[in-house]
Design an enzyme around this catalytic site. Structure first.
Site, short mmCIF file in Angstrom:
data_model
loop_
_atom_site.label_atom_id
_atom_site.label_comp_id
_atom_site.label_asym_id
_atom_site.label_seq_id
_atom_site.Cartn_x
_atom_site.Cartn_y
_atom_site.Cartn_z
N ASP A 348 -6.04 -5.51 -7.32
CA ASP A 348 -4.81 -5.16 -6.96
C ASP A 348 -4.50 -4.84 -5.68
O ASP A 348 -5.19 -3.86 -5.20
CB ASP A 348 -4.02 -4.44 -8.52
CG ASP A 348 -4.44 -2.52 -8.43
OD1 ASP A 348 -5.92 -2.41 -8.30
OD2 ASP A 348 -3.71 -1.83 -7.78
N GLU A 349 -3.55 -4.50 -4.65
CA GLU A 349 -2.14 -4.37 -3.95
C GLU A 349 -3.67 -4.09 -3.03
O GLU A 349 -3.77 -2.69 -2.66
CB GLU A 349 -1.82 -2.73 -4.79
CG GLU A 349 -0.92 -2.90 -5.31
CD GLU A 349 0.03 -1.52 -5.96
OE1 GLU A 349 0.60 -0.99 -5.79
OE2 GLU A 349 -1.02 -0.43 -6.40
#
EC number: 3.2.1.52
Lengths: 590, 597
Positions: A348-349
């Site tokens: 993620d991210e």
């Protein structure tokens, strides 16, 4: 915290009149459920109590008769545990009742016979957790618990434990329960990187989960802030990346958590977040981490140029060969420490600015006309096979294919070997992912992020006076009602619905640690647990939060009695005065 | 909760480099304060550490030399308590530091001499809490704590305890502190009626307050939901109104709380809310309570016709003579149980519908052309003199003169004998009340209500039943007073905003409040701390630095550190940041307003 504030022993109800009570209360409850004098949370799928409504006591010599126990450690551990619980718990439901319409059985219940069909079925996603529990009206006869698997038997034991109440260990007889979960994945995510949690906190949480028939402890072990996991092949990561010597999980600690999970029917799914959220790896391997130890969002720069989603920078460099040596060691160690077939790879991210800050990546971008998405794809292509080589199903955050900037071609991920976990955009992303053929775990922040609404942790923050949503990016606080009412398959076709494995509530730990763990998680995780087990609607399809309020409140007190310091959801007065705390229309603040 | 999650013993810092650290951090801090290697919360008014910056250890035989102790129980109790604390506490500040610019004193500190000018000064509002603390550079010499009163000495002892840290009990020497509070009233309100709190929870909270130099425990003892207070003259109220036998406060319990308060320099101000919020009295006296045990907001009726502000109906009937017999007994009992000169009479949220539901009140309204405000005035006129007859100052919620509907002519309340507590409208009502000449305690819900933002407790609330794709109805966290009041919000509130100098002089101070619809002992510590600590510093030494600039930036690290020390002292306060932020000073800051993406 030294006190247990509302000891249930303070309550002096004699015998319950649930029938009477629940007629008083605003009733969307089903007829069968209202008949029971004591609550089971999460509510079983099907429960009936036959006339004449009779209550027995447990015999002082009450036993579980479990012939299979000797051949299955997890079953025998559960049977022993529930025997201890039933022997010591003296929960008194808090309804203040003085009359009764129930008859009392002259003979105490002597035993509960437990039969399990398949003792060998492992605790994996989709394992049969159904059970039937039958407590005959003639209490001289044994009650019966039948389950396809050990794990279903554990759910049935939990149900039985909740049917017993009071100083005299009463139990309704003439009860038939057929029960099975709607969703196979009913989880809780704990982030042990932003702040550390001692093993005892984790075990207590797993215990609480089992009381709520939850079955997945998603352990977000590492992040940019600390690397508390001791790995035999990579001891430097924890040595340099943990918060301190007393704030690490040893191999033995992990084994204890995993074992405790199995004994409680809770899978322990490890996540070591990569390639972003890895700043804490830089202590041991500064050369494989880009933008490590930088200020997260340079003054005067636009948000797009941030180096991380929050303070704590650092991402693995997919162009550095050593990255794969280290990540390979990490995955291999974890794969052997955690028998669980799901392995969460994070992803993620990924923050563009962090990779762009690195010279090797800069040269790839400029000289080879490369993209950051290609770099991420390189990382996935080199690490996903390591995961699958251990016969693991890889779980990734949705970002890896849905992020607006850095993302991977979905063709890289086969639906057979990949599960995506969604956290953005509510039902919309669940739709996107299931429509693409993937299995999905739902943890939409708008509904399931338990940390939100307690302000922001940034320092020197000049916007403190405009914190209209509670001051955090994901505020406001997610109330139990919000959690309970979320329909995770909203807008999906039947086929798509079939791809939703279930859900997880999540506690990201920027502003949480063991001091607040119980109250932050419970009873809101219990609200999700029921919605995932038997749904948030009654038999007519009407949302049953109204009827659930009193039950959850009551269950909260029972959890407190079991050592889980859950948050109260109402004044005690509301339980004593059923229906009187309702509102008959949407409440509008004056 | 069986574990103390972040035991400070896990942290292996050796010696602190606060100077270095605070240069790293975004600095609005004052030069004198940055020099100290260890924090004191709330920050003292004036603190200096002279060059050469030197650290000593406490001698193994370190003593408090307090010649006055034998003649004052409260002082001797405090001295003994802080001696125990300093002997056992081994707080290690969490900054991860490896270098030092400090010199180490070769001689340990042997003692702290405590001198008090006026041993007899009672703990009342406005008592002198100032102190000076001097730890000379030559640590062979005793340190000195001087205070005008016992209560000031307690504040100084707290400061001294926070200056000591680490396994070797280090303490900076060459330190001079002159300290006194900005506001005399620094309080916390706890509602023990909606949910019950065992006495141990109250004592632990008072202890935590004393660590934050807070001095008023406002005990909202009773309300419509339960009446947990056992009163000798009116035993039926608790017998019929408490949640249960184990959920009552006996006379001995109250004595214990009051005594513990004095020993910690914390006044215990009782509130028995009247005439509204009295549904729990109906168990013993159904005839003096109007609209008891009714559904609070009848279906289909407008909000104006509600019977109570929230579930739990019932108001004392001011037209019933027996009301005054009961209220008189209650006030008289409480006046003798609580020596504190402030007595809180409540008087908030009189709900018209509840009185209008009563036949005797209906006939007064219709046959005598009376008003509900007259009825409330009758109640005040008959009960305020009972309060003042005990030489008490009456405290009332602002509603009694500012409510839009049922209220009393302010002329009834003399500024000499009455204090108002404001909770609505932020600074505006503070202005109204102080301009009218009254002394004011500020507990504006927009800033100081610690319970807000955790959703609503109403059942069967249809606002939550909507498709997941629709917009949020509970955008403020689902409670009337949401969102959650962050520590920053609490810290930054200027309670005298917009007031003239004269009006400012009438602001006694402030209280943060925990209303207990959704709180009990299970969540008490985390709900109150460290946010009450944020208010405590704002009330003690303010929320601005010496240049008048808001100092929340510099306060973040200090409050974070203080939170860990409180946890070490047994107060399960909420964390405000990842530990990483303390280890990496300044790195968790933002340099512009954060905008969610």
């Amino acid at each position: 915290m030294t006190s247990h504030p509302i000891a249930t022993s303070h309550v002096f109800s004699t015998i319950l009149t649930a029938l009477l009570l629940l007629i008083h209360s605003s009733a969307t409850a089903t007829a069968t459920a209202t008949a029971l004098p004591v609550n089971v949370w999460p509510k079983p799928t099907s429960i009936s109590w036959s006339s004449p409504y009779t209550i027995a006591t447990l015999s002082p010599t009450f036993q579980f008769d479990s012939p299979s126990s000797p051949s299955n450690h997890y079953l025998s551990a559960a049977v022993a545990r529930y025997h201890r619980l039933i022997s010591s718990e003296r929960h008194r439901p808090i309804y203040d009742t003085t009359t009764t319409n129930f008859s009392t059985s002259p003979t105490p219940l002597q035993s509960l016979s437990i039969s399990v069909v398949d003792l060998a079925a492992p605790l994996i996603h989709g394992v049969d957790e159904s059970y039937t529990l039958s407590i005959p009206n003639y209490s001289a006869t044994a009650a019966n618990l039948s389950a396809a698997t050990v794990w279903g038997a554990m759910r049935g034991l939990e149900t039985f434990s909740q049917l017993v109440w009071g100083g005299r260990r009463r139990v309704p007889v003439g009860v038939e329960i057929r029960d099975a979960p709607l969703f196979g994945h009913r989880g809780f995510l704990l982030d042990t990187s932003r702040n550390f949690y001692p093993v005892e906190d984790i075990l207590r949480t797993i215990k609480a989960m089992s009381h709520n028939k939850m079955n997945v402890f998603h352990w977000h072990i590492t992040d940019s802030h600390s690397f508390p996991l001791e790995l035999p092949s990579e001891p430097g990561l924890a040595a340099k990346g943990a918060y301190g010597r007393g704030m690490r999980y040893s191999v033995a600690d992990v084994g204890r958590v995993v074992q405790y999970g199995y004994e409680h029917g809770v899978r322990v799914v490890p996540e070591v977040d990569t390639p972003a959220h890895t700043g804490s790896w830089a202590g041991a391997y500064p050369d494989i981490i880009t933008c490590a130890d930088k200020f997260w969002w340079p003054a005067g720069s636009p948000w797009a140029d941030r180096l991380a989603a929050e303070p704590g920078t650092g991402q693995l460099n997919p162009l550095h060969p050593k990255t794969y040596q280290v990540v390979g060691n990490v995955i291999n160690d974890i794969a052997s420490m955690f028998p669980e077939p799901f392995f969460h790879g994070g992803a993620d991210e990924v923050t563009p600015g962090c990779w762009k800050a690195d010279p090797s990546i800069q040269s790839f971008l400029s000289q080879q006309n490369g993209t950051l998405s290609q770099i991420l794809e390189t990382f996935i292509n080199k690490t996903l096979p390591i995961i699958t080589s251990h016969n693991k199903t890889a779980v990734y955050w949705e970002d890896v294919i849905l992020a607006p900037d850095v993302k991977v071609n979905p063709a890289v991920f086969s639906p057979e070997h990949t599960v995506f976990q969604t956290w953005n955009n509510g039902p919309n992303n669940t739709k996107l992912l299931t429509a693409a053929g993937y299995r999905v775990i739902v943890s939409s922040w708008e509904f399931y992020y338990l940390d939100c609404g307690h302000g922001d942790f940034l320092g020197n923050d000049s916007h403190s006076d405009v914190d209209s949503n509670g001051g955090s990016w994901c505020g406001p606080y997610k109330t139990w009602q919000k959690v309970y009412n979320y329909d995770i398959t909203h807008g999906l076709s039947e086929v798509e619905k079939g791809r939703v494995l279930g859900a997880e509530v999540a506690l990201w730990s920027e502003q949480a640690d063991g001091a607040v763990l119980d109250a932050r998680v419970w009873p809101r995780a219990a609200a999700m647990a029921e919605a995932m087990w038997s749904g948030n609607r009654d038999e007519k399809g009407v949302k049953r939060y109204a009827e659930a309020t009193d039950r959850l409140n009551e269950w909260r007190y029972r959890m407190v009695g079991r050592g889980i310091m859950a948050e109260p959801i109402q004044p005690l007065w509301c339980l004593r005065n059923p229906g009187m705390c309702n509102t008959v229309k949407p409440f509008v603040a004056q």
